[in-house]
Design an enzyme around this catalytic site. Sequence first.
Site, PDB file in Angstrom:
ATOM      1  N   ASP A  99       0.897  -0.996   0.108  1.00  0.00           N
ATOM      2  CA  ASP A  99      -0.069   0.143  -0.038  1.00  0.00           C
ATOM      3  C   ASP A  99       0.803   1.302  -0.161  1.00  0.00           C
ATOM      4  O   ASP A  99       2.008   1.591   1.042  1.00  0.00           O
ATOM      5  CB  ASP A  99      -0.775  -0.302   1.411  1.00  0.00           C
ATOM      6  CG  ASP A  99      -1.984   0.795   1.054  1.00  0.00           C
ATOM      7  OD1 ASP A  99      -2.728   0.243   1.667  1.00  0.00           O
ATOM      8  OD2 ASP A  99      -1.894   1.772   0.319  1.00  0.00           O
ATOM      9  N   ASP A 201      -2.893   4.983  -2.718  1.00  0.00           N
ATOM     10  CA  ASP A 201      -3.575   5.647  -1.674  1.00  0.00           C
ATOM     11  C   ASP A 201      -4.121   6.536  -2.483  1.00  0.00           C
ATOM     12  O   ASP A 201      -3.280   7.900  -2.983  1.00  0.00           O
ATOM     13  CB  ASP A 201      -2.505   5.200  -0.521  1.00  0.00           C
ATOM     14  CG  ASP A 201      -3.994   6.628   0.799  1.00  0.00           C
ATOM     15  OD1 ASP A 201      -5.020   5.433   1.004  1.00  0.00           O
ATOM     16  OD2 ASP A 201      -4.071   7.724   1.592  1.00  0.00           O
ATOM     17  N   GLU A 254      -7.200   3.730  -5.692  1.00  0.00           N
ATOM     18  CA  GLU A 254      -7.538   4.389  -4.940  1.00  0.00           C
ATOM     19  C   GLU A 254      -8.267   4.981  -5.708  1.00  0.00           C
ATOM     20  O   GLU A 254      -7.870   6.437  -4.832  1.00  0.00           O
ATOM     21  CB  GLU A 254      -7.747   4.294  -3.440  1.00  0.00           C
ATOM     22  CG  GLU A 254      -9.239   4.396  -2.599  1.00  0.00           C
ATOM     23  CD  GLU A 254      -8.775   4.895  -1.002  1.00  0.00           C
ATOM     24  OE1 GLU A 254      -7.641   5.487  -1.141  1.00  0.00           O
ATOM     25  OE2 GLU A 254      -9.826   4.750  -0.249  1.00  0.00           O
ATOM     26  N   HIS A 325     -10.930  -1.399   4.994  1.00  0.00           N
ATOM     27  CA  HIS A 325     -10.293  -1.451   5.625  1.00  0.00           C
ATOM     28  C   HIS A 325     -11.266   0.443   6.133  1.00  0.00           C
ATOM     29  O   HIS A 325     -11.252   1.004   7.537  1.00  0.00           O
ATOM     30  CB  HIS A 325      -9.266  -0.442   6.378  1.00  0.00           C
ATOM     31  CG  HIS A 325      -8.187  -0.479   5.541  1.00  0.00           C
ATOM     32  ND1 HIS A 325      -8.797   0.349   3.820  1.00  0.00           N
ATOM     33  CD2 HIS A 325      -7.543   1.200   5.456  1.00  0.00           C
ATOM     34  CE1 HIS A 325      -7.830   1.131   3.615  1.00  0.00           C
ATOM     35  NE2 HIS A 325      -7.382   1.377   4.434  1.00  0.00           N
ATOM     36  N   ASP A 326     -12.165   0.825   5.990  1.00  0.00           N
ATOM     37  CA  ASP A 326     -12.530   2.031   5.657  1.00  0.00           C
ATOM     38  C   ASP A 326     -14.039   2.561   5.556  1.00  0.00           C
ATOM     39  O   ASP A 326     -14.332   2.703   6.255  1.00  0.00           O
ATOM     40  CB  ASP A 326     -12.017   3.135   5.078  1.00  0.00           C
ATOM     41  CG  ASP A 326     -10.798   3.528   4.566  1.00  0.00           C
ATOM     42  OD1 ASP A 326     -11.014   3.378   3.039  1.00  0.00           O
ATOM     43  OD2 ASP A 326     -10.032   3.522   5.426  1.00  0.00           O
TER      44      ASP A 326
HETATM   45  O1  TEU Z   1      -8.691   6.563   2.192  1.00  0.00           O
HETATM   46  C1  TEU Z   1      -9.037   7.742   1.442  1.00  0.00           C
HETATM   47  C2  TEU Z   1     -10.841   7.629   1.408  1.00  0.00           C
HETATM   48  O2  TEU Z   1     -11.374   7.509   0.453  1.00  0.00           O
HETATM   49  C3  TEU Z   1     -11.378   7.556   2.883  1.00  0.00           C
HETATM   50  O3  TEU Z   1     -11.350   8.470   3.802  1.00  0.00           O
HETATM   51  C4  TEU Z   1     -12.849   7.439   2.969  1.00  0.00           C
HETATM   52  O4  TEU Z   1     -13.087   8.991   2.213  1.00  0.00           O
HETATM   53  C5  TEU Z   1     -13.762   7.687   4.370  1.00  0.00           C
HETATM   54  O5  TEU Z   1     -12.476   7.286   5.233  1.00  0.00           O
HETATM   55  C6  TEU Z   1     -14.727   6.931   3.942  1.00  0.00           C
HETATM   56  O6  TEU Z   1     -15.286   7.851   4.933  1.00  0.00           O
HETATM   57  C7  TEU Z   1      -7.411   6.620   2.093  1.00  0.00           C
HETATM   58  C8  TEU Z   1      -7.115   4.914   3.259  1.00  0.00           C
HETATM   59  O7  TEU Z   1      -7.762   3.825   2.978  1.00  0.00           O
HETATM   60  C9  TEU Z   1      -7.734   5.567   4.311  1.00  0.00           C
HETATM   61  O8  TEU Z   1      -7.833   4.604   5.839  1.00  0.00           O
HETATM   62  C10 TEU Z   1      -6.660   6.881   4.717  1.00  0.00           C
HETATM   63  O9  TEU Z   1      -7.223   7.053   5.775  1.00  0.00           O
HETATM   64  C11 TEU Z   1      -6.749   8.023   3.495  1.00  0.00           C
HETATM   65  O10 TEU Z   1      -6.738   7.525   2.099  1.00  0.00           O
HETATM   66  C12 TEU Z   1      -5.790   9.362   4.326  1.00  0.00           C
HETATM   67  O11 TEU Z   1      -4.332   8.131   3.884  1.00  0.00           O
END
Ligand code: TEU
Length: 544
Positions: A99, A201, A254, A325-326
Amino acid sequence: PYERKWWKEAVAYQIYPMSFCDSNGDGIGDLNGIYSKLDYLKALGVDIVWLSPIYDSPNDDNGYDIRDYRKIHADYGTMEDFDRLLEGVHARGMKLIMDMVLNHTSDEHPWFQAALKDPTSKYKDYYIWRKGKADGTPPNNWQSFFSEPAWNYYPELDEWALHLFSRKQMDLNWENPELREEVYDMLNWWMDKGVDGFRLDVINLISKFEGLPDGEEGFITGIENYVYGPHLHEYLQELNRRVFSLHDSYTVGEGCGLGAATQVSMTLASRKELNTTFCFSHFDTPGHSKYSTYRYDLNYLKDYIMKTQGTQDADNWLTLVFENHDQPRFLSKITREPGEIEPAAKLVALLEMTLCGTTFIYEGQELGMRFVEFKHASEFRDVEAINMYKKLLSEGKTEEEAFRFVAPGTRDQTRAPMQWTSDANGGFTTGTPWLRLNDNFDTVNAADEEKDPDSILNFYRAAISQRKQNKTLVYGDFVPVCPEQKDFFGYTREDADGKYYVEINLSAHELERPVEMNGTLLLGSYGTAEKALRPFEANLYRLR
Ligand code: TEU
Ligand code: CA
C-alpha cells in the site's frame, strides 16, 4: 476479447497488519503473525496479498501517515521479517502488493521536518505552502476529509501547509519534479526487492487545481479542486513509464470520490497508467452514508453491476470489492438478522466470484465477520471517527447523540481484530488487543469454520475454487437473464470454453424462479436447489 493476465484472474486479499495476527503478545498484529497464516491464505485460494501500510509511522492514521518509506514500523517487525514474509508469499505461488501513500507524508517525515527547520531548503517545495489571507484566516476554505480545516499554520514560517487528511498528513507537491524523482526512486527500491505491485492510496488527489481556489461549501468543501486535477494523467503516465513498466507489476489505484467513468480513464491499457482502480459507489445506496443504519437493497447492487460489467473491453479492467478498512462490514448492511446472515454472506461470495474483474476480499469477510456493538466513544481509535465525534460535540450534539452517529461508521468497525479461534481474544493475541474484538468470536472464527463444511469460510473456498477451475467466470461474456425481474438477479457467463448461469434471490423472502435453466448445479448457498429460491439463495450452474 480480453488479453489474459495473472492479475486479471487473481483473487486479492487485503490485510490490515495491525489487526491480522499478533505473534509476540504485544496486542498489535505483525509481519511474523502474517507469516504464520500464509497457509490459511493459500488454502482460501488467495493469489495476491495486499498489505495496508507497514512503514515507520507515528500511526496518527494507522500508517497512512508515513514517516520513512524504506523502514518497517517497529511494531510490525524488521526488514528481515519482511524479506522472509515476501519469500514465504512467493514460495506459495502468491504475489504481494504494498500500500503506497503518495499524496501525503507524516509531518514527522524528514522532508517535512527539513522544510520547517530551513525554509530555503529544497524540501520546502516538496509540500504545499501558502500565505494566509489578510484577515489571518487560512489560504482557502478547504475542509479535510477528517472534519477540520485543511491547513496547518506554522508561525516560524508565517505560512500554512495543506493537509487533505489528518493534521499530521501533509500533502506532497507533485508539481515538483524533484519530489516525483524521490517517489520513483523509492517505488523502484521496493520493486527491486521483489514486491509485485502497489495499491495506490487516494492517487487521484495528487494533482491540485492552479491557485487552490475556494470551493463550494459542502461536506468536504473544496474537493472539486483536487479529486481529478489537471496533471493527473501526466503523473500517472510518468509513474508507469518510470516504475510500473519496468517490472511485471500490478497496480490498483484508490479513486477517492471519483465516479466510475473517470476511474476508467485512469486504467485504459492504451494510456499506460494504472491496471485497475477501486470504485466504491456501490458501498451504500443513494441517500445513505457509511454512518447510516439501514438494510441495503441488493437490487441497487444488481443495477450497479449491470451498468459496470459491460464496460470492460480489451482496454479496460475493473475490480470487485465489497469491504475494506475504511468502511463498515458490507454483510451487516444487507442484514443483521441471525437467520439471514449466513445466506447473505454466501450470496456476496458467489456473486463476487462469478463476475468479471479482479476480486478483492478484506480480512474477515471470508468468515462473515460483522457489525461490532461499540459501547462508548472511548473505544474509538480511528482518527476520522474521533474527529467526527469531536465536531458533532462542538456543534452541540450530546455525547450520546455523537456516539450513536459515529459508532456504525467508525473505521474501527472493520479494524476489530481477526477472529481466529474461540479462545481468549479470538486467538488474535495473547496480550491486550490494541482495539477490542467483536464479542462474537466465540462462534464466528476461522478454527470453527474450518471444521464446518457448511461454513461461510468453506463456501468462500468453494466459490474461489470454482472461479479458478472455470476461467469463463473471469473472462466470459456477461449477459443478464430476466433483468427486469425485481428481487431476482440472473446472468450467464459464456465463452468458447463453456457457459455458466447464476441465479440469485436478492430478497429476504422466498422467490419464484422467473426462468428454469437445465444445467448442473456446481455450487449453491443452501447446498441444493429446490422449486423456489429461498431468502438470499445464490446458485451457480454449468450449462455447457
Ligand atoms: O482513504 C481515503 C478515503 O477515501 C477514506 O478516507 C474515505 O474517504 C473515508 O474513510 C470514507 O469515510 C485512504 C485510506 O484507505 C484511508 O485509510 C486513509 O485514512 C486515507 O486514504 C488517507 O491516507
Ligand atoms: Ca505484535
